[in-house]
Design a protein around this motif. Structure first.
Motif, PDB file in Angstrom:
ATOM      1  N   GLN A  67      31.013  45.108  68.403  1.00 11.92           N
ATOM      2  CA  GLN A  67      30.283  44.033  69.068  1.00 11.92           C
ATOM      3  C   GLN A  67      28.896  43.823  68.477  1.00 11.92           C
ATOM      4  N   ASP A  68      28.344  44.866  67.885  1.00 12.35           N
ATOM      5  CA  ASP A  68      26.966  44.787  67.404  1.00 12.35           C
ATOM      6  C   ASP A  68      26.839  44.718  65.886  1.00 12.35           C
ATOM      7  N   GLU A  69      27.873  45.130  65.166  1.00 14.12           N
ATOM      8  CA  GLU A  69      27.795  45.198  63.706  1.00 14.12           C
ATOM      9  C   GLU A  69      28.823  44.263  63.070  1.00 14.12           C
ATOM     10  N   GLU A  70      28.334  43.292  62.275  1.00 20.52           N
ATOM     11  CA  GLU A  70      29.237  42.319  61.655  1.00 20.52           C
ATOM     12  C   GLU A  70      30.283  42.976  60.759  1.00 20.52           C
ATOM     13  N   GLU A  71      29.859  43.946  59.961  1.00 19.71           N
ATOM     14  CA  GLU A  71      30.789  44.576  59.033  1.00 19.71           C
ATOM     15  C   GLU A  71      31.884  45.321  59.781  1.00 19.71           C
ATOM     16  N   ALA A  72      31.503  45.985  60.874  1.00 18.83           N
ATOM     17  CA  ALA A  72      32.496  46.692  61.684  1.00 18.83           C
ATOM     18  C   ALA A  72      33.463  45.705  62.323  1.00 18.83           C
ATOM     19  N   ALA A  73      32.929  44.598  62.834  1.00 19.68           N
ATOM     20  CA  ALA A  73      33.780  43.594  63.473  1.00 19.68           C
ATOM     21  C   ALA A  73      34.763  42.989  62.478  1.00 19.68           C
ATOM     22  N   ALA A  74      34.288  42.714  61.259  1.00 16.72           N
ATOM     23  CA  ALA A  74      35.165  42.129  60.239  1.00 16.72           C
ATOM     24  C   ALA A  74      36.267  43.100  59.839  1.00 16.72           C
ATOM     25  N   MET A  75      35.904  44.362  59.637  1.00 19.10           N
ATOM     26  CA  MET A  75      36.921  45.330  59.233  1.00 19.10           C
ATOM     27  C   MET A  75      37.904  45.600  60.365  1.00 19.10           C
ATOM     28  N   LEU A  76      37.443  45.508  61.599  1.00 17.14           N
ATOM     29  CA  LEU A  76      38.353  45.654  62.734  1.00 17.14           C
ATOM     30  C   LEU A  76      39.453  44.599  62.655  1.00 17.14           C
ATOM     31  N   GLY A  77      39.079  43.377  62.267  1.00 14.97           N
ATOM     32  CA  GLY A  77      40.075  42.326  62.111  1.00 14.97           C
ATOM     33  C   GLY A  77      41.105  42.681  61.055  1.00 14.97           C
ATOM     34  N   ARG A  78      40.661  43.249  59.937  1.00 18.25           N
ATOM     35  CA  ARG A  78      41.618  43.646  58.901  1.00 18.25           C
ATOM     36  C   ARG A  78      42.554  44.731  59.426  1.00 18.25           C
ATOM     37  N   CYS A  79      42.010  45.663  60.198  1.00 20.72           N
ATOM     38  CA  CYS A  79      42.849  46.719  60.772  1.00 20.72           C
ATOM     39  C   CYS A  79      43.956  46.134  61.639  1.00 20.72           C
ATOM     40  N   LEU A  80      43.602  45.174  62.484  1.00 18.93           N
ATOM     41  CA  LEU A  80      44.591  44.556  63.366  1.00 18.93           C
ATOM     42  C   LEU A  80      45.622  43.765  62.556  1.00 18.93           C
ATOM     43  N   ALA A  81      45.147  43.074  61.509  1.00 17.33           N
ATOM     44  CA  ALA A  81      46.067  42.316  60.661  1.00 17.33           C
ATOM     45  C   ALA A  81      47.032  43.253  59.935  1.00 17.33           C
ATOM     46  N   GLN A  82      46.533  44.366  59.440  1.00 14.97           N
ATOM     47  CA  GLN A  82      47.391  45.321  58.734  1.00 14.97           C
ATOM     48  C   GLN A  82      48.412  45.956  59.678  1.00 14.97           C
ATOM     49  N   GLN A  83      48.054  46.106  60.944  1.00 12.01           N
ATOM     50  CA  GLN A  83      48.987  46.659  61.929  1.00 12.01           C
ATOM     51  C   GLN A  83      49.920  45.586  62.484  1.00 12.01           C
ATOM     52  N   GLN A  84      49.706  44.309  62.069  1.00  7.28           N
ATOM     53  CA  GLN A  84      50.509  43.178  62.551  1.00  7.28           C
ATOM     54  C   GLN A  84      50.472  43.075  64.076  1.00  7.28           C
ATOM     55  N   ASP A  85      49.311  43.381  64.626  1.00  9.43           N
ATOM     56  CA  ASP A  85      49.106  43.265  66.073  1.00  9.43           C
ATOM     57  C   ASP A  85      48.512  41.885  66.337  1.00  9.43           C
ATOM     58  N   PHE A  86      49.381  40.867  66.353  1.00 13.36           N
ATOM     59  CA  PHE A  86      48.904  39.494  66.329  1.00 13.36           C
ATOM     60  C   PHE A  86      48.276  39.053  67.643  1.00 13.36           C
ATOM     61  N   ASP A  87      48.692  39.621  68.750  1.00 15.50           N
ATOM     62  CA  ASP A  87      48.067  39.261  70.026  1.00 15.50           C
ATOM     63  C   ASP A  87      46.611  39.713  70.046  1.00 15.50           C
ATOM     64  N   ARG A  88      46.394  40.962  69.662  1.00 18.16           N
ATOM     65  CA  ARG A  88      45.011  41.450  69.643  1.00 18.16           C
ATOM     66  C   ARG A  88      44.205  40.823  68.505  1.00 18.16           C
ATOM     67  N   LEU A  89      44.888  40.463  67.405  1.00 17.99           N
ATOM     68  CA  LEU A  89      44.208  39.766  66.323  1.00 17.99           C
ATOM     69  C   LEU A  89      43.709  38.402  66.799  1.00 17.99           C
ATOM     70  N   ALA A  90      44.518  37.706  67.597  1.00 20.76           N
ATOM     71  CA  ALA A  90      44.101  36.412  68.143  1.00 20.76           C
ATOM     72  C   ALA A  90      42.914  36.588  69.081  1.00 20.76           C
ATOM     73  N   ASP A  91      42.934  37.640  69.918  1.00 18.55           N
ATOM     74  CA  ASP A  91      41.793  37.916  70.802  1.00 18.55           C
ATOM     75  C   ASP A  91      40.542  38.221  69.985  1.00 18.55           C
ATOM     76  N   TRP A  92      40.721  38.975  68.897  1.00 19.10           N
ATOM     77  CA  TRP A  92      39.593  39.292  68.018  1.00 19.10           C
ATOM     78  C   TRP A  92      39.002  38.012  67.443  1.00 19.10           C
ATOM     79  N   ALA A  93      39.868  37.104  66.968  1.00 19.63           N
ATOM     80  CA  ALA A  93      39.402  35.863  66.355  1.00 19.63           C
ATOM     81  C   ALA A  93      38.628  35.006  67.347  1.00 19.63           C
ATOM     82  N   ASP A  94      39.054  35.027  68.619  1.00 17.56           N
ATOM     83  CA  ASP A  94      38.366  34.243  69.648  1.00 17.56           C
ATOM     84  C   ASP A  94      36.991  34.810  69.970  1.00 17.56           C
ATOM     85  N   SER A  95      36.805  36.091  69.677  1.00 17.78           N
ATOM     86  CA  SER A  95      35.561  36.757  70.095  1.00 17.78           C
ATOM     87  C   SER A  95      34.529  36.893  68.978  1.00 17.78           C
TER      88      SER A  95
END
Length: 282
Positions: A67-95
């Motif tokens: 929530q506070d670090e851009e680099e952490a937030a961006a890499m979190l998105g890659r983690c979700l994409a690599q896990q193919q967790d598309f529901d949480r990836l969509a929530d991440w994109a909205d936030s």
């Protein structure tokens, strides 16, 4: 990264630093091992976990700071994409907001989500931004090639898929070298050739110099012959540094993709009336 590239320009770079340039996003697992390189901070530990395919563990390390670090937030998105967790990836994109600095992790994650939503043109633009930010992102090139195929951009698609394979080849060789003490001349030759094809000549020359250092003890070359080879490397480095450009240009990195043209095609597809004459069809 820029620091390491500057060392390449100077010809004063270590092998582990050269391997870092082969894969900017993640260290090779062997290079991130505690006895070689103890990752400092949660980001370093997260990237070390991701390099071993432990995307869920990397996510755990990143989430408290996302929530506070851009680099952490961006890499979190890659983690979700690599896990193919598309529901949480969509929530991440909205936030998340687009990072102030260009971040390949962010564009990769958004591109995967676009592809999942069949938003092909947007996905192409996201993956294009990802490879501009990180030309060593073989996965983004792979996705880019597949999406370009979907819209009939066969030549650019072919280049992107070939680029993905070539980048992955350099990384495969890097992993081999990180895990083995012995060096094979063919490994060096293949790596140097691949880097030239990727228009990364300073890295190629640095690896050629590294090859000479490894072969020195087993070589039948005289001291004068050895010095001549090093002199040839230095001469080529000077010529490259004196050229108008020493890196691949945008058109090369994008495999010939014209983003402005694609944006127009997307707009025409979304609103076909915009491309019709005033008054509509007769």
């Amino acid at each position: 990264t820029e620091h390491l590239r500057q060392l390449c320009r100077l010809g004063d770079v270590t092998e582990i630093e050269l391997r870092t340039l082969l894969c900017l996003a993640l260290p090779f697992p062997e290079d991130a091992a505690p006895e070689r390189l103890d990752p400092i901070g949660y980001l370093g530990r997260a990237r070390a976990e991701a390099s071993q395919g432990n995307w869920d563990r990397a996510e755990e390390l990143l989430r408290p700071n996302a929530q506070d670090e851009e680099e952490a937030a961006a890499m979190l998105g890659r983690c979700l994409a690599q896990q193919q967790d598309f529901d949480r990836l969509a929530d991440w994109a909205d936030s998340i907001s687009e990072p102030k600095s260009v971040d390949a992790d962010y564009y990769f994650a958004m591109g995967v989500l676009d592809a999942k939503r069949n938003d092909t043109f947007s996905g192409i633009e996201r993956f294009s931004q990802a490879v501009l930010a990180d030309p060593t992102d073989s996965q983004s090139y792979l996705w880019l090639g597949r999406l370009l195929e979907e819209i009939g951009e066969s030549e650019s698609a072919k280049r992107a898929l070939e680029r993905s394979a070539l980048v992955e080849r350099t990384q495969s060789l890097g992993r081999e070298m990180a895990s083995e003490e012995q060096r094979d001349g063919q490994q060096f030759d293949s790596l140097v050739d691949s880097l030239y094809k990727l228009r990364r000549p300073l890295e190629a020359l640095a690896w050629r110099g590294m090859q000479l250092l490894y072969e020195r003890s087993d070589s039948n070359l005289t001291e004068d012959q050895e010095q001549q080879l090093f002199s040839e490397i230095e001469k080529e480095r000077s010529e490259i540094l004196g050229a108008s450009t020493i890196t691949a240009d945008k058109n090369f990195l994008l495999c010939g993709v014209n983003l402005e043209s694609l944006r127009k095609r997307r707009n025409d597809k979304e609103d076909p009336n915009d491309s019709q004459p005033a008054g509509g069809e007769k």
